[in-house]
Write an enzyme that holds these catalytic residues in place. Structure first.
Site, PDB file in Angstrom:
ATOM      1  N   ARG A  94       0.831  -1.201   0.000  1.00 50.49           N
ATOM      2  CA  ARG A  94       0.000   0.000   0.000  1.00 50.49           C
ATOM      3  C   ARG A  94       0.868   1.254   0.000  1.00 50.49           C
ATOM      4  O   ARG A  94       0.418   2.308  -0.427  1.00 50.49           O
ATOM      5  CB  ARG A  94      -0.848   0.053   1.272  1.00 50.49           C
ATOM      6  CG  ARG A  94      -2.047  -0.805   1.233  1.00 50.49           C
ATOM      7  CD  ARG A  94      -3.343  -0.009   1.268  1.00 50.49           C
ATOM      8  NE  ARG A  94      -4.479  -0.917   1.427  1.00 50.49           N
ATOM      9  CZ  ARG A  94      -5.142  -1.440   0.416  1.00 50.49           C
ATOM     10  NH1 ARG A  94      -4.810  -1.158  -0.820  1.00 50.49           N
ATOM     11  NH2 ARG A  94      -6.149  -2.261   0.637  1.00 50.49           N
ATOM     12  N   ARG A 171     -13.071   7.514  -3.582  1.00 52.14           N
ATOM     13  CA  ARG A 171     -12.175   6.352  -3.475  1.00 52.14           C
ATOM     14  C   ARG A 171     -11.065   6.427  -4.519  1.00 52.14           C
ATOM     15  O   ARG A 171      -9.927   6.061  -4.248  1.00 52.14           O
ATOM     16  CB  ARG A 171     -12.970   5.044  -3.633  1.00 52.14           C
ATOM     17  CG  ARG A 171     -13.873   4.745  -2.459  1.00 52.14           C
ATOM     18  CD  ARG A 171     -14.216   3.266  -2.395  1.00 52.14           C
ATOM     19  NE  ARG A 171     -14.964   2.813  -3.566  1.00 52.14           N
ATOM     20  CZ  ARG A 171     -16.285   2.955  -3.704  1.00 52.14           C
ATOM     21  NH1 ARG A 171     -17.013   3.496  -2.750  1.00 52.14           N
ATOM     22  NH2 ARG A 171     -16.895   2.512  -4.782  1.00 52.14           N
TER      23      ARG A 171
END
Ligand SMILES: [Zn+2]
Length: 212
Positions: A94, A171
């Site tokens: 991530r 998002r």
């Protein structure tokens, strides 16, 4: 095409890029498991393990699960019997810090990046429809043709709040913010391959299979 050796794949792409579908197709094609860090966290919590309790606490407090825990879980998972011929990782790394640290143990054979511009991603996602009762998923086109009754359970098919344009854009913004640096990191390596996620699912799959 003969499949030889290990396929240690990392899959990166925003919602609407077809990442989940490609992961499933590649998993069947290569006969290797798909490993999602989110799924691993949920599984530890569901099994009530010591690690699961720790993870639950972080989540409860709205904190990110620390890198050490994510890394430990992944290392354990990829050492499992079914992952010995390879794996497809979804949701990791991530951050650049995770990507850098993983260089010493993950050794991806390919980092597959699915690219799609926001406008197309939003367009795709806003056509999603889902049954309120079962897990049936379909599209706006289906509802326009056949009505909003679920063919599986006769429940009502709706557009979820999550699939409204503003929620999707939010998002996507987060994805760019968090993931772009990771993509920049892998650009400097030989393993990265980029694909146009706006193309049809079979076409994207064939292009990915071609570089494996
Ligand atoms: Zn249903």
């Amino acid at each position: 095409m003969m499949i030889e050796g290990q396929h240690r794949l990392i899959l990166i792409g925003p919602q609407g890029s077809g990442k989940g579908t490609q992961a499933e197709l590649l998993s069947v094609y290569l006969q290797v498991p798909t490993i999602s860090t989110g799924q691993l966290c949920r599984s530890e919590i569901a099994h009530g393990t010591e690690l699961g309790k720790q993870i639950e606490n972080f989540v409860k407090n709205g904190e990110l699960v620390p890198d050490e825990i994510i890394t430990a879980m992944l290392k354990k998972r990829i050492s499992d019997y079914d992952a010995q011929d390879g794996f497809i990782i979804d949701g990791f790394p991530r951050t650049v810090a995770q990507a850098e640290e993983a260089q010493s143990w993950l050794h991806p054979t390919k980092v597959i990046v699915l690219e799609i511009n926001d406008r197309v991603a939003v367009q795709r996602m806003t056509s999603r429809r889902a049954c309120t009762q079962c897990r049936f998923k379909t599209t706006a086109e289906y509802v326009a043709k056949h009505g909003d009754e679920c063919p599986r359970c006769f429940g009502k098919i709706i557009q979820r709040q999550d699939d409204l344009p503003e929620a999707i854009q939010k998002r996507l913004d987060m994805y760019h913010l968090v993931t772009q640096p990771v993509i920049e990191f892998y650009k400097k390596t030989d393993e990265m391959e980029r694909f146009n996620g706006a193309l049809s699912i079979p076409l994207v799959f064939m292009e990915i299979a071609h570089v494996l």
